[in-house]
Design a protein around this motif. Sequence first.
Motif, PDB file in Angstrom:
ATOM      1  N   ARG A   1       0.828  -1.183   0.000  1.00 15.12           N
ATOM      2  CA  ARG A   1       0.000   0.000   0.000  1.00 15.12           C
ATOM      3  C   ARG A   1       0.871   1.244   0.000  1.00 15.12           C
ATOM      4  NH1 ARG A   1      -4.488   0.164   3.638  1.00 15.12           N
ATOM      5  NH2 ARG A   1      -5.630   0.285   1.710  1.00 15.12           N
ATOM      6  N   ALA A   2       0.378   2.237  -0.704  1.00 14.20           N
ATOM      7  CA  ALA A   2       1.126   3.480  -0.780  1.00 14.20           C
ATOM      8  C   ALA A   2       1.156   4.154   0.584  1.00 14.20           C
ATOM      9  CB  ALA A   2       0.444   4.400  -1.768  1.00 14.20           C
TER      10      ALA A   2
ATOM     11  N   ARG B   1     -12.194  -3.721   1.498  1.00 11.30           N
ATOM     12  CA  ARG B   1     -10.996  -3.751   2.349  1.00 11.30           C
ATOM     13  C   ARG B   1     -11.401  -3.484   3.792  1.00 11.30           C
ATOM     14  NH1 ARG B   1      -6.483  -0.430  -1.328  1.00 11.30           N
ATOM     15  NH2 ARG B   1      -6.908  -1.658  -3.212  1.00 11.30           N
TER      16      ARG B   1
ATOM     17  N   GLU C   1     -10.559  -1.864   6.358  1.00 10.22           N
ATOM     18  CA  GLU C   1      -9.670  -0.751   6.725  1.00 10.22           C
ATOM     19  C   GLU C   1      -9.659  -0.539   8.241  1.00 10.22           C
ATOM     20  OE1 GLU C   1      -7.791   0.978   4.727  1.00 10.22           O
ATOM     21  OE2 GLU C   1      -8.628   0.816   2.702  1.00 10.22           O
TER      22      GLU C   1
ATOM     23  N   PHE D   1     -13.640   8.910   1.513  1.00 10.81           N
ATOM     24  CA  PHE D   1     -12.236   8.764   1.134  1.00 10.81           C
ATOM     25  C   PHE D   1     -11.738   7.355   1.456  1.00 10.81           C
ATOM     26  CE2 PHE D   1      -7.720   8.813   1.840  1.00 10.81           C
ATOM     27  CZ  PHE D   1      -7.287   9.438   0.682  1.00 10.81           C
ATOM     28  N   ARG D   2     -12.151   6.837   2.598  1.00 11.69           N
ATOM     29  CA  ARG D   2     -11.701   5.496   2.968  1.00 11.69           C
ATOM     30  C   ARG D   2     -12.898   4.690   3.446  1.00 11.69           C
ATOM     31  NH1 ARG D   2      -6.945   3.789   3.205  1.00 11.69           N
ATOM     32  NH2 ARG D   2      -5.961   5.807   3.382  1.00 11.69           N
ATOM     33  N   MET D   3     -13.299   3.755   2.628  1.00 15.62           N
ATOM     34  CA  MET D   3     -14.482   2.962   2.950  1.00 15.62           C
ATOM     35  C   MET D   3     -14.125   1.477   2.998  1.00 15.62           C
ATOM     36  SD  MET D   3     -17.559   4.803   0.990  1.00 15.62           S
ATOM     37  CE  MET D   3     -17.109   4.512  -0.685  1.00 15.62           C
TER      38      MET D   3
ATOM     39  N   PHE E   1     -15.954  -0.097  -1.709  1.00 19.65           N
ATOM     40  CA  PHE E   1     -15.822   1.070  -2.580  1.00 19.65           C
ATOM     41  C   PHE E   1     -15.704   0.599  -4.031  1.00 19.65           C
ATOM     42  CE2 PHE E   1     -11.275   0.358  -3.181  1.00 19.65           C
ATOM     43  CZ  PHE E   1     -10.984  -0.407  -2.063  1.00 19.65           C
TER      44      PHE E   1
ATOM     45  N   GLN F   1     -13.838   0.791  -7.791  1.00 13.72           N
ATOM     46  CA  GLN F   1     -12.581   1.135  -8.475  1.00 13.72           C
ATOM     47  C   GLN F   1     -12.782   1.149  -9.984  1.00 13.72           C
ATOM     48  OE1 GLN F   1     -10.004  -1.971  -6.700  1.00 13.72           O
ATOM     49  NE2 GLN F   1      -8.782  -0.266  -5.935  1.00 13.72           N
TER      50      GLN F   1
ATOM     51  N   GLU G   1      -3.938  10.527  -1.999  1.00 12.40           N
ATOM     52  CA  GLU G   1      -4.028   9.737  -3.235  1.00 12.40           C
ATOM     53  C   GLU G   1      -5.460   9.654  -3.762  1.00 12.40           C
ATOM     54  OE1 GLU G   1      -2.379   5.767  -3.008  1.00 12.40           O
ATOM     55  OE2 GLU G   1      -3.687   5.065  -4.617  1.00 12.40           O
ATOM     56  N   LEU G   2      -5.540   9.867  -5.062  1.00 15.57           N
ATOM     57  CA  LEU G   2      -6.811   9.766  -5.757  1.00 15.57           C
ATOM     58  C   LEU G   2      -6.747   8.569  -6.713  1.00 15.57           C
ATOM     59  CD1 LEU G   2      -9.379  10.967  -7.107  1.00 15.57           C
ATOM     60  CD2 LEU G   2      -7.931  12.702  -8.109  1.00 15.57           C
ATOM     61  N   GLU G   3      -5.558   8.357  -7.254  1.00 12.04           N
ATOM     62  CA  GLU G   3      -5.356   7.262  -8.217  1.00 12.04           C
ATOM     63  C   GLU G   3      -3.889   6.854  -8.167  1.00 12.04           C
ATOM     64  OE1 GLU G   3      -6.921   7.963 -12.105  1.00 12.04           O
ATOM     65  OE2 GLU G   3      -5.572   6.542 -13.081  1.00 12.04           O
TER      66      GLU G   3
ATOM     67  N   ALA H   1      -5.076   2.921 -11.632  1.00 12.66           N
ATOM     68  CA  ALA H   1      -6.112   2.393 -10.729  1.00 12.66           C
ATOM     69  C   ALA H   1      -6.720   3.553  -9.948  1.00 12.66           C
ATOM     70  CB  ALA H   1      -5.500   1.378  -9.764  1.00 12.66           C
TER      71      ALA H   1
ATOM     72  N   GLY I   1     -10.101   5.397  -7.818  1.00 14.46           N
ATOM     73  CA  GLY I   1     -11.267   5.136  -6.983  1.00 14.46           C
ATOM     74  C   GLY I   1     -12.436   5.989  -7.458  1.00 14.46           C
TER      75      GLY I   1
ATOM     76  N   ARG J   1     -13.392   8.285  -4.358  1.00 15.56           N
ATOM     77  CA  ARG J   1     -12.434   9.389  -4.152  1.00 15.56           C
ATOM     78  C   ARG J   1     -12.513  10.388  -5.294  1.00 15.56           C
ATOM     79  NH1 ARG J   1      -6.894   6.832  -1.544  1.00 15.56           N
ATOM     80  NH2 ARG J   1      -8.001   5.629   0.060  1.00 15.56           N
TER      81      ARG J   1
HETATM   82  P1  ATP Z   1      -4.368   4.140   0.407  1.00 16.70           P
HETATM   83  O1  ATP Z   1      -2.871   4.163   0.542  1.00 16.70           O
HETATM   84  O2  ATP Z   1      -4.996   5.478   0.489  1.00 16.70           O
HETATM   85  O3  ATP Z   1      -5.012   3.136   1.315  1.00 16.70           O
HETATM   86  P2  ATP Z   1      -3.961   2.380  -1.810  1.00 16.70           P
HETATM   87  O4  ATP Z   1      -2.629   2.796  -2.331  1.00 16.70           O
HETATM   88  O5  ATP Z   1      -4.031   1.166  -0.982  1.00 16.70           O
HETATM   89  O6  ATP Z   1      -4.699   3.623  -1.083  1.00 16.70           O
HETATM   90  P3  ATP Z   1      -4.712   1.316  -4.335  1.00 16.70           P
HETATM   91  O7  ATP Z   1      -4.558  -0.087  -3.911  1.00 16.70           O
HETATM   92  O8  ATP Z   1      -3.669   1.915  -5.211  1.00 16.70           O
HETATM   93  O9  ATP Z   1      -4.946   2.236  -3.050  1.00 16.70           O
HETATM   94  O10 ATP Z   1      -6.165   1.472  -4.998  1.00 16.70           O
HETATM   95  C1  ATP Z   1      -6.417   2.295  -6.110  1.00 16.70           C
HETATM   96  C2  ATP Z   1      -7.440   3.355  -5.775  1.00 16.70           C
HETATM   97  O11 ATP Z   1      -8.592   2.800  -5.151  1.00 16.70           O
HETATM   98  C3  ATP Z   1      -6.943   4.415  -4.773  1.00 16.70           C
HETATM   99  O12 ATP Z   1      -6.178   5.402  -5.413  1.00 16.70           O
HETATM  100  C4  ATP Z   1      -8.252   4.965  -4.258  1.00 16.70           C
HETATM  101  O13 ATP Z   1      -8.790   5.946  -5.135  1.00 16.70           O
HETATM  102  C5  ATP Z   1      -9.157   3.758  -4.254  1.00 16.70           C
HETATM  103  N1  ATP Z   1      -9.226   3.201  -2.885  1.00 16.70           N
HETATM  104  C6  ATP Z   1      -8.357   2.363  -2.297  1.00 16.70           C
HETATM  105  N2  ATP Z   1      -8.758   2.045  -1.049  1.00 16.70           N
HETATM  106  C7  ATP Z   1      -9.924   2.718  -0.852  1.00 16.70           C
HETATM  107  C8  ATP Z   1     -10.841   2.791   0.231  1.00 16.70           C
HETATM  108  N3  ATP Z   1     -10.662   2.099   1.349  1.00 16.70           N
HETATM  109  N4  ATP Z   1     -11.927   3.585   0.105  1.00 16.70           N
HETATM  110  C9  ATP Z   1     -12.150   4.289  -1.031  1.00 16.70           C
HETATM  111  N5  ATP Z   1     -11.326   4.233  -2.099  1.00 16.70           N
HETATM  112  C10 ATP Z   1     -10.225   3.459  -2.019  1.00 16.70           C
END
Ligand code: ATP
Length: 469
Positions: free
Chosen positions: A2-3, A200, A202, A210-212, A215, A217, A284-286, A326, A328, A331
């Motif tokens: 994860r980022a 996920r 979370e 923003f974090r669900m 969600f 993709q 992060e948005l994408e 990738a 969201g 987001r």
């Molecule tokens: P973060 O670090 O914020 O948890 P991520 O790097 O794990 O994100 P990716 O696996 O790259 O996210 O997923 C691609 C995209 O999916 C993200 O840029 C985001 O827009 C969306 N996304 C990821 N996790 C979530 C979440 N829990 N709720 C809403 N959107 C999400």
Amino acid sequence: MRARPSNLRAVSDETVTMDKIVALCKRRGFVLPASEIYGGIANTYDYGHYGTLMKNNVVNAWWRSMVQLRDDVVALDSAIIQHPRTWEASGHLQGFTDPLVQCLGKCKRRFRADHLREEAIARGEDPDALVCPVCGGELSEPRDFNLMFETAIGPVRDEGSTVYLRPETAQGIFLNFKSTLQFARKKPPFGIAQVGKSFRNEITPGNFVFRMLEFSQMEMEFFVPPAEAERWHEYWMRERMEWYTRLGIREDHLRLRAHDADELSHYSTATSDVEYLYPIGWQELEGIANRGDFDLRQHAEYSREKLEYFDSGTGERYVPHVIEPAAGVDRSMLSFLCDAYDEDQQGGEKRTVLKLHPALAPVKVAVLPLVRKDGQPEVAREIYETLRERMWAEYDEGGSIGKRYRRQDEIGTPYGITVDHQTLEDRTVTLRDRDTLEQVRVAIDELPAELEHRLAAPWRSPKPQRAAA
Ligand code: ATP
């Protein structure tokens, strides 16, 4: 995998706050807390009428640019529950974890250790001396917490029945690489695009959609000859940034941030995040990753299928590399809403308005009779019924005209039509522009063409850029 969060507390210098966005979304039925009558459920939301329409518009805009306007990308809609070996091969079973710490003091809350470390660094504090940010209590040692939701197939829950809700849509694409190659008659470079729900578990709550836990993709895997991977990575970074700005996001609220080596996922040789300046800071948005040949090789090994491309012309055989934008959906919605939110004064009253790109606005035009008599409602309804064949339209006759416009401004309707006494005489109406508030008279017969022309025109946000704000 994860980022790392890259927020670092830059704050958008505008009138928009997360609380205002949440309140507007609830007031106008864009996004609602899920299971509210039972007290709600953490990090889970429902989309109401306008939210559903707008979400469809975001997704349609993505399909349009990703597939409709290209001939090198095809569509897919794969299953949410795949064979459990999928997640062994992809590395998710082992590595899709977040470092969880729990407060051992009063509040007992849970946090992501990586987030707390980032925030400590941003404040100039020691990231190795973390305490609970809520009550100051001691924190537990971090432990890896897998984010995949487990469920079981069949009536008996045993080891063999465990399956997972997909945490990303991408793996369904890799599983379909071979069959798509055959029926789509494509050769690299080509892509497979998919939109769908991911899940996920979370750890950290809050920050609205923003974090669900659940969600949507919008992901596309672009398969390329290995030597061309870097070039295509650059290409997709440009393309995706332009997609957001074409849909009205202001350039200075958007940036590309390359991951440092220590935050790269195990599969990635290079990743850049498209980040938006949310009211909670840059986030992060994408993600746009160069995944190399990791996924196809892993699935080839675990499934014993050949996942490669054979060029019958040159006799060349290779495992394509993959570039993955990738995004969201939720987001993206949140970015579009934050970027559009504005407040001004009209006739001595505060106006809240969503200056959304017309393509994203849930309703394109509202038809309003000035008064509820003199034949005006009948004419207005007739106009509405003609227009709704061509675009999302709304008819509203309840309350003062000012109130009705405020309501449409709050849901971002770009055009309003008022039927008044003059309409009954000369069959013209006033056409009002949400952003400029300019009103012009248009003949009823010309309305559909006039509106379609305006809705198709290029659009830029009338809100100031950050520097000028
Ligand atoms: P973060 O670090 O914020 O948890 P991520 O790097 O794990 O994100 P990716 O696996 O790259 O996210 O997923 C691609 C995209 O999916 C993200 O840029 C985001 O827009 C969306 N996304 C990821 N996790 C979530 C979440 N829990 N709720 C809403 N959107 C999400």
